[in-house]
Design an enzyme around this catalytic site. Structure first.
Site, mmCIF file in Angstrom:
data_model
loop_
_atom_site.group_PDB
_atom_site.id
_atom_site.type_symbol
_atom_site.label_atom_id
_atom_site.label_comp_id
_atom_site.label_asym_id
_atom_site.label_seq_id
_atom_site.Cartn_x
_atom_site.Cartn_y
_atom_site.Cartn_z
ATOM 1 N N ARG A 3 -3.674 -10.056 4.317
ATOM 2 C CA ARG A 3 -4.062 -11.386 4.814
ATOM 3 C C ARG A 3 -2.854 -12.260 5.179
ATOM 4 N NH1 ARG A 3 -8.668 -10.617 0.990
ATOM 5 N NH2 ARG A 3 -10.517 -10.553 2.308
ATOM 6 N N HIS A 26 0.840 -1.210 0.000
ATOM 7 C CA HIS A 26 0.000 0.000 0.000
ATOM 8 C C HIS A 26 0.873 1.259 0.000
ATOM 9 C CE1 HIS A 26 -2.777 -2.807 2.317
ATOM 10 N NE2 HIS A 26 -3.537 -2.439 1.322
#
Ligand code: PAF
Length: 315
Positions: free
Chosen positions: A195, A45
């Site tokens: 995740r 990100h």
């Protein structure tokens, strides 16, 4: 807008307020970049935020765990939400505003509209998670209305998602430029994902094999192999040696499409989804579903193949 104590990054929870701030910034001549996320930020990100900071005067990041892209049996409840830590990371980078709305700010109670982008959303991820892309396209369109930025940044890791968003932007004449940024990997090659935090140490150790299988595909092509059946077989054999990895799909797609090819004659995206963890693992979220992809068949592989051949000839 509120500010975290001792920070210059603003936190906004109101859609109307962020929308008017972005319009005002654009009227004053600033370019605005936008990075939509579901939080639990990692270097993947942050690389999108860095790309936006490099290209735009002001960067908005949204943090919103979008309920409509999760099926009832998925990890919406347990999805990590380390908000304070995310704010700190974004502040450190020099992000202008973090838009972190509550669910009811994005979805009014009577919300019924879903965006259907058609065939690009149907196979692969769409087949495994039938409601997923409807939820993604709907929330991304809503976010584009709320944050009317000049450019928006997405990661190549979610290859099919980038195609869905590009299709929607083109079909609906949405005035935003879409930038797709490279996958960021851990030292063993595992693609960064929020995740990954679900993986137990033993599972994490095996998860690196996903990248190894993609690297294998690349080196087979560099050695001159073109047949997808052969490459697929070898990748499957490699992954089968990890007892905690169960491949869900392994697709060879003409770059920029979800169409399968049977020979590597052009740039080809090898995309995979796998479950990692023991069958029957219960724990917080059960087995972890991971995605990865890698583009092979690029021009420089031809040169690598020639180099391999000339090494083998002793040239
Ligand atoms: O890629 C994600 O994190 C999400 O799918 C997105 C684009 C932020 C939409 O919720």
């Amino acid at each position: 807008m509120s500010e975290l104590p001792n920070t210059t990054t603003q936190i906004e929870t109101s859609a109307a307020a962020i929308c008017s701030s972005v319009h005002a910034a654009k009227r004053s001549g600033a370019t605005v970049g936008f990075v939509p996320t579901m939080g639990a930020l990692h270097q993947g990100h942050l690389s999108l935020v860095e790309a936006s900071l490099a290209e735009c005067d002001k960067t908005v990041v949204s943090i919103f765990v979008n309920p409509t892209q999760f099926s009832p049996n998925e990890d919406l409840e347990s999805y990590p939400r380390p908000l304070e830590q995310d704010f700190r990371l974004l502040e450190k980078l020099g992000c202008w505003v973090v838009f972190a709305p509550p669910v009811e700010e994005v979805y009014r109670q009577k919300h019924e509209t879903t965006i259907d982008v058609g065939s690009v959303a149907l196979p692969w991820e769409g087949a495994s998670r039938p409601e997923h892309f409807g939820g993604v396209a709907t929330v991304v369109l809503k976010l584009f209305q709320i944050v009317p930025a000049d450019r928006a940044y997405f990661g190549q890791k979610d290859y099919q998602q980038t195609l869905v968003i590009q299709q929607m932007v083109a079909d609906l004449n949405i005035p935003v430029e879409i930038r797709v940024c490279p996958i960021v990997r851990e030292p063993d090659g595992l693609a960064m994902s929020s995740r990954n935090a679900y993986l137990l140490p033993e599972e994490r150790a095996q998860a690196g094999q996903l990248w190894k299988s993609l690297e294998l595909a690349e080196s087979l092509v560099a050695e001159g192999e073109r047949r997808v059946t052969t490459i697929r077989e070898k990748m499957k054999n490699l992954l089968a040696s990890s007892e905690q990895i169960e491949l869900e799909y392994l697709a060879f797609l003409a770059q920029g499409t979800v169409r399968e090819v049977d020979a590597i004659e052009q740039p080809t995206v090898v995309a995979l989804a796998a479950r990692v963890g023991r069958v029957g693992r219960v724990g917080r979220v059960g087995r972890t579903r991971l995605l990865d992809n890698h583009t092979i068949g690029m021009k420089n592989e031809g040169r690598r193949a020639e180099a391999t051949e000339s090494r083998e000839r002793g040239a």
